[in-house]
Structure formats: C-alpha cells, structure tokens
Write an enzyme that holds these catalytic residues in place. Structure first.
Site, PDB file in Angstrom:
ATOM      1  N   CYS A  90     -61.240  -9.354  78.448  1.00  0.00           N
ATOM      2  CA  CYS A  90     -62.656  -9.221  78.115  1.00  0.00           C
ATOM      3  C   CYS A  90     -62.892  -7.989  77.252  1.00  0.00           C
ATOM      4  CB  CYS A  90     -63.490  -9.111  79.397  1.00  0.00           C
ATOM      5  SG  CYS A  90     -65.271  -9.029  79.111  1.00  0.00           S
TER       6      CYS A  90
ATOM      7  N   CYS B  31     -69.657 -14.255  86.777  1.00  0.00           N
ATOM      8  CA  CYS B  31     -69.552 -13.675  85.441  1.00  0.00           C
ATOM      9  C   CYS B  31     -70.288 -12.338  85.466  1.00  0.00           C
ATOM     10  CB  CYS B  31     -70.166 -14.623  84.420  1.00  0.00           C
ATOM     11  SG  CYS B  31     -69.923 -14.126  82.711  1.00  0.00           S
TER      12      CYS B  31
END
Length: 424
Positions: free
Chosen positions: A353, A159
């Site tokens: 994102c 991440c």
C-alpha cells in the site's frame, strides 16, 4: 468459442478484461457488465473529498476503451446471478449467458448496519467517487465554520488505509488554510491498536503511525465499536482486550468520515455454495468457486478470513497488488481451461500500500499478507506522497490505453528497490 463475462469494472474488473483479452483465444468473446458507465480510480477519492482532484481527473468512460480491445460492454447493473443456469440477470430484465464468469464487483457498503452511518445519515464516505464529491461539498461548508472532526473505520471494516489517509489529508488541508488550530480531531477505529491495518501490523506500523498521529495532534480511540450516529453526535463503545466494554464515548462533531463494513452485493448474496454468510465469494487457491467451477472471483468481493481474532471485529484488506495477482492468476487459469488443462496458477496475495498523508506518506509491504512474512516493511516520507501522485497518473494513462501490464506489480518492485537502497 467461449463467452467470458466479467461482472464489475473497477480496479479488479478492468485489468481482468485486459488480461483476459490478451490471454484468450481470438475467437473467444469477452463482455464486461457494470452498473456504472465510468471507471474511477478509487485510491484518489480522499483527494477528491478535499477538492485536490475533480472527479473528471480520476474517471474514464468504459465503453470506448474496451471497444478498442474488442471487449463488449453492458452498462446495466446485475440484478441476480443464476449460476445453475450460467446466466446473469440484469436490472433491465435482460439475461446474459456465460461459459465462464469472473465476479469483480467490489463490495456492498454496509452503512445500514449502524444507525445514522453514511452519506444518507450523518457521516461522509470516500468509498466511491459519488460519496467523495458529496464529502467535498460538506468539507467546504465545514472549513467556513470549523469544529471537531471524527474520522476512522467502524467494526467489521476491512480497509483502514484510506481512513488514515483522509485524516492526514484533512490535517494537511487545514494547515494550508491556517485553521488547523480550530479543529480538534479524533480517530475512531475497530483496530486493536493504531497501525494494525487489519493485518496484525506491518513492520513498525504501530510506532510510526502513533508518532504521526501525535505529531499532527490527532487523538485516537481503538477497539472501538460505533453503535449509533446522530446529527453531530457519535456513540462509541471502547472495549478491553478481552472484548468486554471499557468505556462509553459520546463524541460531538461538525464533520465526520467513517469507513463502513463491507458485504457482498445483492446479486450474489445468499446463493448457497457461492458465498459466505456476508455475501463474499468463496474461492479455491486458483480463484475458482468450489461449487460452481466456471465461476471465478477477484478483488474485494472475495471471501478472506481475518488475519487474526481481535476484540472488535476487523477484516483483512485487499490491496491493489493483491487484486492484480488474483486477476493474473484467474486469466491464466481460464486459459488453461480453454486448452483443456486443469487450472494451476495461484495468486500471491501479498499486501502492498501507498498511503498519502497530504504532504508526506507511508508505504508498507507485507509478503505474504498473513504472518510470518518474508518481507515485513513499513516506511514513511515525502517520496510516498510523490510516488502516489505519479502512480495515479500512470495507472489512468494505462487504463485509457487498455494495457494488460501488471501496474501494481511495477509499483511493488519500485517500493522494494527503494527499501533496498534505504537499507544500504
């Protein structure tokens, strides 16, 4: 009547409960189990860590909102899963029987894999709101006596967006305080290049993010393996493209935030046929475990191989839109099973994102996540910063209302609409 148990109450578990309630039969019982009585909106943690948000702004008491939807809640952590018995053993000694289990726990944060890493060591974290609150306390001390900042993600991390976000948010906060000139910053990452993101890059993410880093005077070290952290000192080995060591770095710092690698939680770790060696849940295309077919999994706890081999290990991210698509597929597949049908719905596994940079931001859309892609888009601008603020408020409002509406899907469609307008 079937008892459907959802283990975890985060960005995967809460939408899973709402969607399952909407699709299940009226007589079916749904129970959510979590070791935390509150849901918190993880994407806002970087803001909490510089005091742009308070934890109360991004938290919700779980039991009352689930009760409105006739969903039971057990606020006790899971000690061990016993899939051969269809039981979850809880930390308080109780057991919960299930007909179907959805594992949505998120990860265990593997700080212990690197000496001195994490809130119990010498670096901060933004992976949990508790960590973000502690990081904010450290940040307030730091700005009174500033110095070198080291920020990034260690080997095996999966991440990377929050590391970039936090670096830029710190930069913005320091500029607002008019002390940016007193703070050298170094970004340390296992990625082979800036903007890799665990995805092999998206659009021109490499060029755009390198440009942003240069503009903000943030140096970087890629292909980096963090080997040890001491008080105010980080040991990093930079590697060549063939994986051989290239250079040893010893970085002094006054403040550091490094994202850790992830593992599966202890309650499932090492169960043969259920998890891979890292403890992530093995699933088929319908989100169902191949061995224990009444167990499904969604979110970060799912086993997904890296997008590509890299000199230093990097994992593949699971973004909100991907998690939501897993949730929707799982809810439909459990309903199919309740109706005596074979599960047939597959998640899309697209990566999307919104990354806030404090006063601007970046958005990427990778459809599908693994190249070659139908959509491979990366863009930046103040609109992303504003969009993320708006989405946070929208998501929290919908969580309180108990909606099963696909929130991240709406975000994606809006982003794609903006992309089309920009292309015109």
């Amino acid at each position: 009547m079937a008892h459907i148990v959802i283990l975890g109450a985060g960005i995967g578990g809460m939408p899973m409960a709402y969607e399952m309630r909407a699709l299940a039969r009226a007589e079916d019982k749904i129970t959510v189990i979590s070791n935390n009585p509150k849901f918190h909106f993880v994407p806002s943690n970087p803001w909490v860590a510089v005091d742009w948000r308070k934890r109360d702004d991004i938290e919700i008491e779980i039991a009352p909102v689930l009760a409105k939807k006739k969903i039971d809640f057990i606020g006790v952590g899971a000690k061990r899963l016993h899939p051969e018995k269809n039981q979850v053993e809880l930390d308080d000694g109780r057991t919960v029987d299930y007909d179907y289990l959805v594992i949505a726990t998120g990860p265990k944060l593997a700080f212990d894999e690197i000496e001195g890493l994490g809130p119990k060591g010498h670096t901060q974290s933004i992976c949990h709101v508790d960590h973000a609150v502690e990081a904010e306390k450290g940040w307030q001390d730091f700005v009174k006596n500033p110095g070198h900042v080291v920020v990034g993600a260690v080997q095996g991390a999966s991440c990377y967006g929050p590391a970039y976000e936090y670096a830029m948010i710190m930069d913005t906060d320091l500029r607002k305080r008019k002390i940016r000139d007193k703070v050298p910053m170094t970004f340390v990452t296992a990625e082979p290049y800036i903007g890799h993101l665990g995805l092999g890059g998206v659009g021109d993410s490499k060029g755009l993010l390198e440009s942003v880093m240069r503009d903000r005077h943030i140096k970087w070290i890629c292909n980096a393996k963090t080997t040890k952290v001491e008080a105010g000192k980080m040991y990093v080995t930079e590697h060549n493209e063939d994986g051989t060591p290239k250079k040893e770095h010893v970085l002094d710092f006054k403040f550091s935030m490094m994202l850790p690698a992830f593992k599966g939680i202890d309650a499932v770790f090492g169960i043969e046929g259920l998890t891979n060696p890292r403890g992530f849940i093995l699933i088929d295309p319908q989100q169902r475990n191949p061995k224990f077919k009444n167990i499904y999994a969604v979110g970060v706890c799912v086993a997904i191989p890296p997008v590509e081999a890299t000199p230093v290990p990097t994992g593949a991210p699971k973004t909100g839109y991907m998690i939501e698509s897993m949730v929707t597929a799982t809810a439909h597949n459990i309903r199919d099973e309740l109706d005596g049908k074979q599960p047939s719905t597959k998640a899309t596994w697209n990566a999307v994102c919104l990354a806030d940079f404090g006063d601007t931001g970046a958005c990427f859309v990778a459809l599908p996540q693994i190249p070659p892609r139908n959509v491979n888009w990366f863009s930046q601008g103040k609109w992303v910063h504003l969009a993320k603020i708006a989405f946070e408020k929208y998501f929290m409002r919908k969580m309180k209302a108990g909606t099963s509406e696909p929130l991240f899907e709406k975000m994606v469609m809006n982003a794609l609409g903006i992309m089309k307008l920009k292309d015109k």
